[in-house]
Write an enzyme that holds these catalytic residues in place. Structure first.
Site, PDB file in Angstrom:
ATOM      1  N   ARG A 173     -11.000  -7.481  -7.974  1.00  0.00           N
ATOM      2  CA  ARG A 173     -10.535  -8.814  -8.334  1.00  0.00           C
ATOM      3  C   ARG A 173      -9.780  -8.710  -9.649  1.00  0.00           C
ATOM      4  O   ARG A 173      -9.955  -7.759 -10.409  1.00  0.00           O
ATOM      5  CB  ARG A 173     -11.699  -9.802  -8.456  1.00  0.00           C
ATOM      6  CG  ARG A 173     -12.655  -9.494  -9.597  1.00  0.00           C
ATOM      7  CD  ARG A 173     -13.837 -10.439  -9.620  1.00  0.00           C
ATOM      8  NE  ARG A 173     -14.694 -10.182 -10.769  1.00  0.00           N
ATOM      9  CZ  ARG A 173     -14.557 -10.765 -11.955  1.00  0.00           C
ATOM     10  NH1 ARG A 173     -13.587 -11.649 -12.129  1.00  0.00           N
ATOM     11  NH2 ARG A 173     -15.367 -10.498 -12.958  1.00  0.00           N
ATOM     12  N   ARG A 177      -7.439 -16.785 -15.868  1.00  0.00           N
ATOM     13  CA  ARG A 177      -8.032 -17.886 -16.626  1.00  0.00           C
ATOM     14  C   ARG A 177      -6.967 -18.947 -16.898  1.00  0.00           C
ATOM     15  O   ARG A 177      -5.942 -18.636 -17.500  1.00  0.00           O
ATOM     16  CB  ARG A 177      -8.607 -17.378 -17.945  1.00  0.00           C
ATOM     17  CG  ARG A 177      -9.766 -16.432 -17.755  1.00  0.00           C
ATOM     18  CD  ARG A 177     -10.336 -16.043 -19.090  1.00  0.00           C
ATOM     19  NE  ARG A 177     -11.341 -15.000 -18.955  1.00  0.00           N
ATOM     20  CZ  ARG A 177     -11.827 -14.305 -19.977  1.00  0.00           C
ATOM     21  NH1 ARG A 177     -11.368 -14.541 -21.196  1.00  0.00           N
ATOM     22  NH2 ARG A 177     -12.743 -13.382 -19.791  1.00  0.00           N
ATOM     23  N   ARG A 250     -11.417  11.518 -14.364  1.00  0.00           N
ATOM     24  CA  ARG A 250     -10.255  11.410 -15.233  1.00  0.00           C
ATOM     25  C   ARG A 250     -10.746  11.630 -16.653  1.00  0.00           C
ATOM     26  O   ARG A 250     -11.877  11.268 -17.007  1.00  0.00           O
ATOM     27  CB  ARG A 250      -9.590  10.042 -15.111  1.00  0.00           C
ATOM     28  CG  ARG A 250      -8.822   9.850 -13.835  1.00  0.00           C
ATOM     29  CD  ARG A 250      -7.593  10.716 -13.756  1.00  0.00           C
ATOM     30  NE  ARG A 250      -6.513  10.215 -14.623  1.00  0.00           N
ATOM     31  CZ  ARG A 250      -5.400  10.871 -14.883  1.00  0.00           C
ATOM     32  NH1 ARG A 250      -5.203  12.073 -14.376  1.00  0.00           N
ATOM     33  NH2 ARG A 250      -4.468  10.343 -15.660  1.00  0.00           N
ATOM     34  N   ARG A 281      -2.755   3.152 -24.647  1.00  0.00           N
ATOM     35  CA  ARG A 281      -3.026   2.141 -25.683  1.00  0.00           C
ATOM     36  C   ARG A 281      -3.090   2.787 -27.057  1.00  0.00           C
ATOM     37  O   ARG A 281      -3.263   4.001 -27.184  1.00  0.00           O
ATOM     38  CB  ARG A 281      -4.313   1.383 -25.392  1.00  0.00           C
ATOM     39  CG  ARG A 281      -5.584   2.223 -25.319  1.00  0.00           C
ATOM     40  CD  ARG A 281      -6.775   1.350 -24.975  1.00  0.00           C
ATOM     41  NE  ARG A 281      -8.012   2.097 -24.864  1.00  0.00           N
ATOM     42  CZ  ARG A 281      -9.210   1.548 -24.683  1.00  0.00           C
ATOM     43  NH1 ARG A 281      -9.318   0.238 -24.588  1.00  0.00           N
ATOM     44  NH2 ARG A 281     -10.293   2.298 -24.604  1.00  0.00           N
ATOM     45  N   GLU A 301      -4.124   6.905 -27.049  1.00  0.00           N
ATOM     46  CA  GLU A 301      -5.021   7.349 -25.982  1.00  0.00           C
ATOM     47  C   GLU A 301      -4.200   7.792 -24.772  1.00  0.00           C
ATOM     48  O   GLU A 301      -3.456   7.003 -24.195  1.00  0.00           O
ATOM     49  CB  GLU A 301      -5.952   6.198 -25.607  1.00  0.00           C
ATOM     50  CG  GLU A 301      -7.156   6.573 -24.796  1.00  0.00           C
ATOM     51  CD  GLU A 301      -8.150   5.431 -24.694  1.00  0.00           C
ATOM     52  OE1 GLU A 301      -8.307   4.899 -23.587  1.00  0.00           O
ATOM     53  OE2 GLU A 301      -8.747   5.057 -25.734  1.00  0.00           O
ATOM     54  N   TYR A 349     -19.510   4.809 -13.879  1.00  0.00           N
ATOM     55  CA  TYR A 349     -19.065   4.325 -15.179  1.00  0.00           C
ATOM     56  C   TYR A 349     -19.926   3.138 -15.588  1.00  0.00           C
ATOM     57  O   TYR A 349     -20.008   2.132 -14.882  1.00  0.00           O
ATOM     58  CB  TYR A 349     -17.597   3.907 -15.158  1.00  0.00           C
ATOM     59  CG  TYR A 349     -17.121   3.509 -16.534  1.00  0.00           C
ATOM     60  CD1 TYR A 349     -16.795   4.477 -17.469  1.00  0.00           C
ATOM     61  CD2 TYR A 349     -17.060   2.176 -16.906  1.00  0.00           C
ATOM     62  CE1 TYR A 349     -16.401   4.134 -18.751  1.00  0.00           C
ATOM     63  CE2 TYR A 349     -16.671   1.817 -18.184  1.00  0.00           C
ATOM     64  CZ  TYR A 349     -16.335   2.804 -19.098  1.00  0.00           C
ATOM     65  OH  TYR A 349     -15.966   2.445 -20.362  1.00  0.00           O
ATOM     66  N   ASP A 351     -20.940   0.357 -18.760  1.00  0.00           N
ATOM     67  CA  ASP A 351     -20.741  -0.203 -20.095  1.00  0.00           C
ATOM     68  C   ASP A 351     -22.015   0.037 -20.901  1.00  0.00           C
ATOM     69  O   ASP A 351     -23.071   0.349 -20.341  1.00  0.00           O
ATOM     70  CB  ASP A 351     -20.448  -1.707 -20.006  1.00  0.00           C
ATOM     71  CG  ASP A 351     -19.030  -1.995 -19.546  1.00  0.00           C
ATOM     72  OD1 ASP A 351     -18.137  -1.193 -19.875  1.00  0.00           O
ATOM     73  OD2 ASP A 351     -18.822  -3.019 -18.870  1.00  0.00           O
TER      74      ASP A 351
END
Length: 371
Positions: A173, A177, A250, A281, A301, A349, A351
């Site tokens: 998704r 906003r 990666r 970035r 990066e 992965y 957080d």
């Protein structure tokens, strides 16, 4: 023969540190080892001229879980930093995540109705019931303008592949906003620890023996024999000597630069979403803690293919790798004296708040069973 330690913890990152803290607090004797020359894993910060440099990429703590928020706040005070990245597309600047500021910058629309109409028009031109790849998925969700300027180049650099060759599920998704809100996360709690993440790790590991510059695999049998159980946070395929083949990742390379200017880009994170800029970035670290130093440090990066000489960052959860991981997961389940946890040991992965929650669940279950 009596073991010297209750737990040998391989990896001084967030998972290992949480486990060590809780086990030590419960009266268990732990030894934490790490092959790097510092604690903290990928959340390690290096203080340079008073600026806490996120050595392995930007880490912004966020969660809606009150228990996890209160847990980390016992180790450090958190500031009010809000993640509001900016996208640079060939010099054009756009706010992220996609919100009314972004839509105004793209199309000069001023109301949610105007923005929705524009998006629906573009989505309608590319609607696909069953997207075959990431490009089709993204176009079906947001249309061509947002995709071409803010998704395509960045994503292809991140994964090193054409968006047409990437599976659609990578983008399940894309949040849109329809408010003028640049806060990237929806979570209730967010911030950066004052003084950097080292403050948290140091306090977590107080009272626990730690050996750095220590490679578990150089003396695996020796270290395993020292403890009743092993808590392993490294690569799961390496633990089993790659018997089912290597899992793929990666990786990232970081180019740090010290600049004699107080403010380089005006924001902590600026994404470069065009296809020609080689990095994804630039991070300007001082803005994470509202620094007022006369100089600054930035980090470019660069995503790249992972090799044995690189640090693995993002698991490639395609069909082949998912099938291989399940083979290793089955082998891990047969190891009665080894606890596997963290992003590398679970090939997922996470957080930071997920790592903490998962580590707490595992250590509490373990300690309860050990009673």
């Amino acid at each position: 023969m009596e073991k010297k330690y209750d737990y040998l913890i391989v990896g001084a990152g967030l998972f290992g540190s949480v486990f060590a803290h809780e086990a030590t607090k419960a009266g268990k004797k732990c030894l934490v080892i790490d092959k790097r020359d510092h604690k903290g894993g990928n959340i390690y910060c290096e203080n340079v001229n008073g600026i806490n440099v996120h050595k392995y990429g930007a880490h912004i703590f966020h969660t809606s879980n009150k228990e996890i928020w209160e847990y980390v706040n016992q180790f450090a005070e958190f500031n009010r930093y809000t993640n509001s990245p900016v996208a640079n597309y060939y010099g054009e600047m756009y706010n992220l995540p996609f919100n009314m500021n972004t839509f105004y910058q793209l199309w000069k629309v001023k109301t949610p109705e105007e923005a929705k109409k524009k998006i629906n028009e573009q989505v309608g031109q590319h609607a696909v019931l069953n997207p075959a790849n990431l490009e089709e998925q993204a176009l079906s969700l947001v249309g061509e303008d947002i995709y071409n300027k803010l998704i395509k180049g960045y994503t292809e650099k991140q994964w090193g592949r054409s968006a047409k060759d990437l599976p659609a599920f990578i983008i399940k998704r894309l949040p849109l906003r329809f408010t003028f809100d640049n806060n990237y996360f929806d979570d209730k709690y967010q911030g950066i620890p004052v003084g950097g993440y080292n403050v948290i790790i140091d306090k977590m590991l107080e009272g626990t023996e730690v050996l750095l510059n220590t490679d578990f695999f150089q003396r695996k049998d020796y270290f395993t024999g020292m403890a009743e159980k092993v808590v392993y946070t490294g690569m799961i395929d390496q633990y089993f000597d790659y018997c089912h083949g290597k899992l793929e990742y990666r990786s990232l390379k970081f180019e740090h630069e010290h600049l004699d200017t107080p403010n380089y880009q005006g924001n902590a994170v600026v994404n470069y979403t065009d296809s020609e800029t080689p990095f994804t970035r630039i991070i300007e670290h001082k803005h994470f803690e509202f620094g007022t130093q006369h100089d600054t440090i930035i980090t470019r990066e660069y995503p790249n293919e992972w090799t044995d000489q690189e640090e693995p960052y993002y698991p490639i959860n395609d069909t082949r790798n998912s099938e291989v991981y399940l083979l290793y997961k089955d082998k891990a389940a047969q190891e009665t004296n080894v606890i596997f946890g963290g992003r590398l040991a679970e090939y997922k992965y996470y957080d930071m708040h997920h790592v903490i929650a998962h580590a707490l669940k595992k250590v509490r279950t373990e300690l309860k069973q050990a009673e």
